[in-house]
Design a protein around this motif. Structure first.
Motif, PDB file in Angstrom:
ATOM      1  N   GLU A 166       0.832  -1.212   0.000  1.00  0.00           N
ATOM      2  CA  GLU A 166       0.000   0.000   0.000  1.00  0.00           C
ATOM      3  C   GLU A 166       0.865   1.259   0.000  1.00  0.00           C
ATOM      4  O   GLU A 166       1.891   1.326   0.685  1.00  0.00           O
ATOM      5  CB  GLU A 166      -0.910  -0.006   1.228  1.00  0.00           C
ATOM      6  CG  GLU A 166      -1.943   1.106   1.235  1.00  0.00           C
ATOM      7  CD  GLU A 166      -2.917   0.957   2.397  1.00  0.00           C
ATOM      8  OE1 GLU A 166      -3.691   1.911   2.636  1.00  0.00           O
ATOM      9  OE2 GLU A 166      -2.913  -0.101   3.061  1.00  0.00           O
ATOM     10  N   SER A 167       0.431   2.248  -0.759  1.00  0.00           N
ATOM     11  CA  SER A 167       1.117   3.535  -0.804  1.00  0.00           C
ATOM     12  C   SER A 167       0.378   4.525   0.080  1.00  0.00           C
ATOM     13  O   SER A 167      -0.838   4.698  -0.036  1.00  0.00           O
ATOM     14  CB  SER A 167       1.170   4.065  -2.241  1.00  0.00           C
ATOM     15  OG  SER A 167       1.760   5.338  -2.280  1.00  0.00           O
ATOM     16  N   TYR A 191      12.541  10.777  -8.261  1.00  0.00           N
ATOM     17  CA  TYR A 191      12.582  10.241  -9.615  1.00  0.00           C
ATOM     18  C   TYR A 191      13.984   9.901 -10.123  1.00  0.00           C
ATOM     19  O   TYR A 191      14.126   9.010 -10.964  1.00  0.00           O
ATOM     20  CB  TYR A 191      11.928  11.231 -10.582  1.00  0.00           C
ATOM     21  CG  TYR A 191      10.473  11.467 -10.277  1.00  0.00           C
ATOM     22  CD1 TYR A 191       9.528  10.465 -10.473  1.00  0.00           C
ATOM     23  CD2 TYR A 191      10.039  12.684  -9.763  1.00  0.00           C
ATOM     24  CE1 TYR A 191       8.182  10.672 -10.183  1.00  0.00           C
ATOM     25  CE2 TYR A 191       8.696  12.896  -9.476  1.00  0.00           C
ATOM     26  CZ  TYR A 191       7.776  11.894  -9.686  1.00  0.00           C
ATOM     27  OH  TYR A 191       6.453  12.103  -9.387  1.00  0.00           O
ATOM     28  N   ALA A 247       1.376   7.828   0.580  1.00  0.00           N
ATOM     29  CA  ALA A 247       1.519   9.222   0.161  1.00  0.00           C
ATOM     30  C   ALA A 247       1.860   9.241  -1.326  1.00  0.00           C
ATOM     31  O   ALA A 247       2.819   8.603  -1.758  1.00  0.00           O
ATOM     32  CB  ALA A 247       2.603   9.933   0.964  1.00  0.00           C
ATOM     33  N   SER A 248       1.083   9.963  -2.104  1.00  0.00           N
ATOM     34  CA  SER A 248       1.332  10.059  -3.537  1.00  0.00           C
ATOM     35  C   SER A 248       2.528  10.969  -3.801  1.00  0.00           C
ATOM     36  O   SER A 248       2.908  11.794  -2.964  1.00  0.00           O
ATOM     37  CB  SER A 248       0.095  10.600  -4.249  1.00  0.00           C
ATOM     38  OG  SER A 248      -0.192  11.917  -3.798  1.00  0.00           O
ATOM     39  N   ASP A 249       3.117  10.828  -4.967  1.00  0.00           N
ATOM     40  CA  ASP A 249       4.263  11.672  -5.323  1.00  0.00           C
ATOM     41  C   ASP A 249       3.914  13.160  -5.330  1.00  0.00           C
ATOM     42  O   ASP A 249       4.705  13.981  -4.850  1.00  0.00           O
ATOM     43  CB  ASP A 249       4.819  11.247  -6.682  1.00  0.00           C
ATOM     44  CG  ASP A 249       5.599   9.935  -6.584  1.00  0.00           C
ATOM     45  OD1 ASP A 249       5.887   9.490  -5.453  1.00  0.00           O
ATOM     46  OD2 ASP A 249       5.915   9.353  -7.644  1.00  0.00           O
ATOM     47  N   PRO A 250       2.752  13.573  -5.878  1.00  0.00           N
ATOM     48  CA  PRO A 250       2.406  15.001  -5.809  1.00  0.00           C
ATOM     49  C   PRO A 250       2.334  15.522  -4.373  1.00  0.00           C
ATOM     50  O   PRO A 250       2.746  16.653  -4.094  1.00  0.00           O
ATOM     51  CB  PRO A 250       1.033  15.056  -6.493  1.00  0.00           C
ATOM     52  CG  PRO A 250       1.043  13.906  -7.434  1.00  0.00           C
ATOM     53  CD  PRO A 250       1.790  12.823  -6.717  1.00  0.00           C
ATOM     54  N   LEU A 251       1.820  14.693  -3.456  1.00  0.00           N
ATOM     55  CA  LEU A 251       1.744  15.112  -2.057  1.00  0.00           C
ATOM     56  C   LEU A 251       3.144  15.262  -1.462  1.00  0.00           C
ATOM     57  O   LEU A 251       3.410  16.199  -0.697  1.00  0.00           O
ATOM     58  CB  LEU A 251       0.930  14.110  -1.252  1.00  0.00           C
ATOM     59  CG  LEU A 251       0.723  14.436   0.238  1.00  0.00           C
ATOM     60  CD1 LEU A 251       0.022  15.776   0.403  1.00  0.00           C
ATOM     61  CD2 LEU A 251      -0.060  13.324   0.923  1.00  0.00           C
ATOM     62  N   LYS A 252       4.043  14.347  -1.807  1.00  0.00           N
ATOM     63  CA  LYS A 252       5.415  14.433  -1.312  1.00  0.00           C
ATOM     64  C   LYS A 252       6.105  15.690  -1.851  1.00  0.00           C
ATOM     65  O   LYS A 252       6.827  16.369  -1.124  1.00  0.00           O
ATOM     66  CB  LYS A 252       6.197  13.179  -1.725  1.00  0.00           C
ATOM     67  CG  LYS A 252       5.733  11.905  -1.036  1.00  0.00           C
ATOM     68  CD  LYS A 252       6.523  10.709  -1.538  1.00  0.00           C
ATOM     69  CE  LYS A 252       6.041   9.414  -0.902  1.00  0.00           C
ATOM     70  NZ  LYS A 252       6.768   8.228  -1.406  1.00  0.00           N
TER      71      LYS A 252
END
Length: 252
Positions: A110-111, A156, A113-118
């Motif tokens: 399970e993730s 990334y 925190a999404s990358d945009p949120l980070k």
């Protein structure tokens, strides 16, 4: 589920908690309660900040033992909370060992925190701390940009590079410092000190230092000093990266 499989499941729970930054005492208490619920005999455990030792008697004769080195990793509180909930269900006999194993596998995938949120967290943190440490609104905008670039580099680019944590910290701080110097050259209204301070705040080991002090006060000296040394090395790497760039910038 056989006793050996239940033993491995308990170790997997402990390993997942440690990999995601759970406290040592919480891990030990959790796996002991789970082992009691799974009815493992002569269960013993010893948890360090970077390793787990576990033994238990299986089939009334064979002593099962497992030891593994686990690198210090970033904290993911969401995963720790989910595993705590799973352990409570195990101790209350609400799930079978097979169901617990499947649920643990789902939690590990399970993730939280999404990358945009980070990226937003990196940017907002950099801008906020820049302003707190005496920067202007313009400095905060510049630090926000540095936070975004640092987040993109960390999320990334770094995963595709085979670099140690030391090199990652040095290159990250150098990247922030170089961009800060460029921004100051392009926009003289900006302050270099404020930009660098805000830009590197995400790299500083605030939580590890606090956890290390807590372990020392709990008389867990192995974990405490390991955490403190890890935090010291991280801070030293960040200082080296910033110092090198600023020194070159001064000479130029």
């Amino acid at each position: 589920m056989r006793e050996e499989a239940r033993f491995d499941l308990i170790y997997d729970i402990a390993e997942t908690m440690l990999e995601n930054g759970a406290e040592i005492k919480r891990i030990e208490s959790t796996i002991r309660l789970v082992a009691k619920a799974f009815e493992l005999k002569d269960f013993n455990s010893f948890v360090l900040i970077n390793g787990i030792f576990m033994t238990a008697r299986c089939n009334d004769e064979v002593v099962q033992a497992k030891v593994k080195d686990i690198p210090i990793s970033p904290i993911i509180l969401g995963r720790i909370d989910k595993i705590n909930s799973l352990s409570r269900k195990i101790t209350e006999k609400k799930v079978t060992p097979e169901e617990a194993k499947a649920e643990l596998a789902a939690i590990k995938q399970e993730s939280f925190a999404s990358d945009p949120l980070k990226i937003f967290a990196y940017a907002f943190g950099s801008a906020s701390f820049c302003y707190v440490f005496g920067g202007t609104i313009w400095d905060s905008i510049g630090a926000l940009f540095l936070g975004v670039v640092l987040a993109l580099y960390t999320l990334y680019l770094v995963p595709h590079l085979n670099m140690s944590k030391i090199i990652i910290n040095i290159t990250s701080s150098m990247l922030v410092s170089v961009l800060a110097c460029v921004l100051v050259r392009l926009f003289p209204v900006l302050q270099l000190t404020s930009l660098v301070t805000g830009g590197i705040i995400s790299l500083l080991p605030g939580v590890p230092i606090v956890n290390g002090i807590r372990y020392l006060f709990d008389e867990d000296y192995n974990s405490g000093w390991s955490q403190m040394i890890n935090a010291l090395i991280t801070a030293l790497c960040v200082s080296v990266g910033v110092g090198l760039v600023l020194r070159i910038f001064e000479l130029l």
